[in-house]
Scaffold this active site. Structure first.
Site, mmCIF file in Angstrom:
data_model
loop_
_atom_site.group_PDB
_atom_site.id
_atom_site.type_symbol
_atom_site.label_atom_id
_atom_site.label_comp_id
_atom_site.label_asym_id
_atom_site.label_seq_id
_atom_site.Cartn_x
_atom_site.Cartn_y
_atom_site.Cartn_z
ATOM 1 N N CYS A 162 0.800 -1.218 0.216
ATOM 2 C CA CYS A 162 -0.043 0.078 0.025
ATOM 3 C C CYS A 162 0.827 1.359 -0.088
ATOM 4 C CB CYS A 162 -0.777 -0.056 1.238
ATOM 5 S SG CYS A 162 -2.296 1.110 0.918
ATOM 6 N N ASP A 294 1.230 -9.840 -1.929
ATOM 7 C CA ASP A 294 2.618 -9.113 -1.682
ATOM 8 C C ASP A 294 3.994 -9.666 -1.878
ATOM 9 O OD1 ASP A 294 0.727 -7.196 -0.851
ATOM 10 O OD2 ASP A 294 1.315 -7.482 1.541
ATOM 11 N N THR A 303 -1.544 -4.285 -2.849
ATOM 12 C CA THR A 303 -2.500 -4.017 -1.812
ATOM 13 C C THR A 303 -3.430 -5.195 -1.973
ATOM 14 O OG1 THR A 303 -3.779 -3.029 -3.625
ATOM 15 C CG2 THR A 303 -2.553 -1.631 -2.872
ATOM 16 N N CYS A 337 -5.793 2.190 -4.318
ATOM 17 C CA CYS A 337 -5.100 2.683 -2.972
ATOM 18 C C CYS A 337 -6.133 3.849 -2.659
ATOM 19 C CB CYS A 337 -3.776 3.215 -3.432
ATOM 20 S SG CYS A 337 -2.997 3.830 -1.937
#
Length: 407
Positions: A162, A294, A303, A337
């Site tokens: 993020c 991730d 994210t 985001c």
């Protein structure tokens, strides 16, 4: 003989649980095991809201048992090494598990130790981070108590999960200080190791409006390398040399790397993350191995929203692999985001590979390049429900896999 499962998933985070559920949605009798040592599962996007005083920390966490899909075997251990040539994973107790197909989703490692003095400084003397469940409430405590002084918000070099989170913490803090009438007494700095405020240019103008509104000193190319907690000093590496700053509040985003057992394995690319095709999410050397989340080596934003799109792609392509067919579904790099620029408004950044804008809603409803209240409702009310009740349950809301030729 080692234990054996048709599908072995490494990691019980968002990526691992969502993939298992998407697989079971398509083949309910599939033999799946998930390797995950943790007792709890967290909705990590909520930690920004905890640090901003909107959510309570406990609202973001549930027991791992409660999110583990019915019928899945939970192996409550850590994986320590991969032997893909033998279709095998070794666990922390020395035992091995074999598989027909492997999903690698152990997440990213927060490398606090890479900043000298940081680990000892966290949680006291004004040093905090929304990247840890136990520290996000301390962020809000600091924000409420700070009436004057210097507040520094940091961002390390990419990759991080993020990429907007460092700014989200800052904007929500500034909004509170402005509403409380103390912002003029606080010097706010955003020290970003990168060279731009945000990686997708379309969203920068709206964010710069808030940098100016809150009178934030923007310091690019400034990377945190040391923290003296008791002395309340932070040292940054810049092009001009090292700079040491006093602070009253320091919100730190730690450097982030691939888990060591993955980075040391045959599955890793040069980055240390799982070396997969960025569209099919299948490993480039091992056809029965898939990676997402991730820990994936794809050049996308790391994210939860990305995972929501990736999990169905892995599910479709893995089942085709078990049937000796080529991958069919493709991932376009989608990530989202929601940048919380003030309490009640969000800039909803949605984009894919190469910064291509990929809005989920028509522009007349949500214009992602501008701050909007509807985006805030999505972030605060809708997405947490979608996470717990749809994404982790295999209900693919706005996430149906596309043909890879369209990627």
């Amino acid at each position: 003989m080692p234990a054996s499962h048709t599908v072995l998933i490494i990691g019980g985070g968002a990526a691992g649980i969502a993939t298992a559920s998407s697989l079971l949605k398509r083949r309910s009798d599939l033999d799946i095991a998930i390797v995950e040592p943790a007792d709890t599962h967290s909705y990590q996007p909520g930690w920004t809201m905890v640090g901003g005083g909107i959510f309570k920390a406990e609202e973001t966490r549930r027991t791992m048992e409660s999110v583990m899909p019915a019928g899945v075997t939970w192996i409550k251990q850590s994986a320590v090494s991969f032997q893909p040539d033998r279709n095998q994973v070794t666990l922390e107790d020395g035992s091995a598990v074999t598989y027909d197909a492997l999903v690698v989703a152990p997440g990213i490692r927060l490398a606090w130790e890479k900043v000298d003095g940081l680990e000892d400084a966290l949680g006291k003397n004004g040093v905090t981070s929304n990247y840890r469940y136990d520290l996000a409430p301390y962020t809000w405590e600091l924000v409420r108590s700070l009436k004057s002084g210097r507040a520094i918000f940091t961002q390390p070099p990419m990759p991080i999960k993020c990429a907007g989170a460092p700014q989200k913490a800052m904007y929500l803090s500034c909004d509170h200080w402005m509403r409380s009438g103390v912002l003029d007494n606080i010097d706010v700095e955003f020290r970003n190791a990168g060279g731009v405020l945000f990686g997708v240019a379309a969203y920068v103008p709206a964010l710069m409006d808030y940098v100016e509104k809150y009178d934030i000193a923007l310091e690019l190319g400034s990377n945190l390398i040391a923290v003296d907690g008791s002395g309340q000093k932070a040292t940054f590496a810049t092009e001009a040399g090292e700079v040491t700053c006093d602070f009253d509040m320091l919100h730190v985003v730690p450097p982030q790397v691939a888990p060591q057992f993955l980075a040391d394995s045959p599955l890793a690319g040069e980055s240390g993350f799982t070396d997969v095709d960025q569209h099919t999410l299948r490993h480039v050397r091992y056809d029965n191995v898939f990676g997402l989340g991730d820990a994936g080596g794809m050049p996308n934003a790391k994210t939860a929203a990305a995972v929501r799109k990736q999990a169905p792609v892995v599910a479709v392509n893995l089942l085709r692999q078990l049937g000796d067919k080529n991958p069919k579904a493709g991932y376009d790099g989608y990530g989202s985001c929601p940048l919380t620029v003030e309490r009640g408004k969000i800039v909803l950044a949605e984009f894919g590979y190469d910064g291509k804008l990929l809005p989920s809603f028509p522009k007349w409803l949500i214009n992602g390049t501008r701050p909007q209240h509807l985006s805030w409702i999505l972030k605060a009310d809708v997405l947490p429900w979608v996470y717990w009740n749809a994404m982790l349950k295999g209900r693919e809301w706005l996430a149906s896999p596309k043909d890879k030729s369209a990627s």
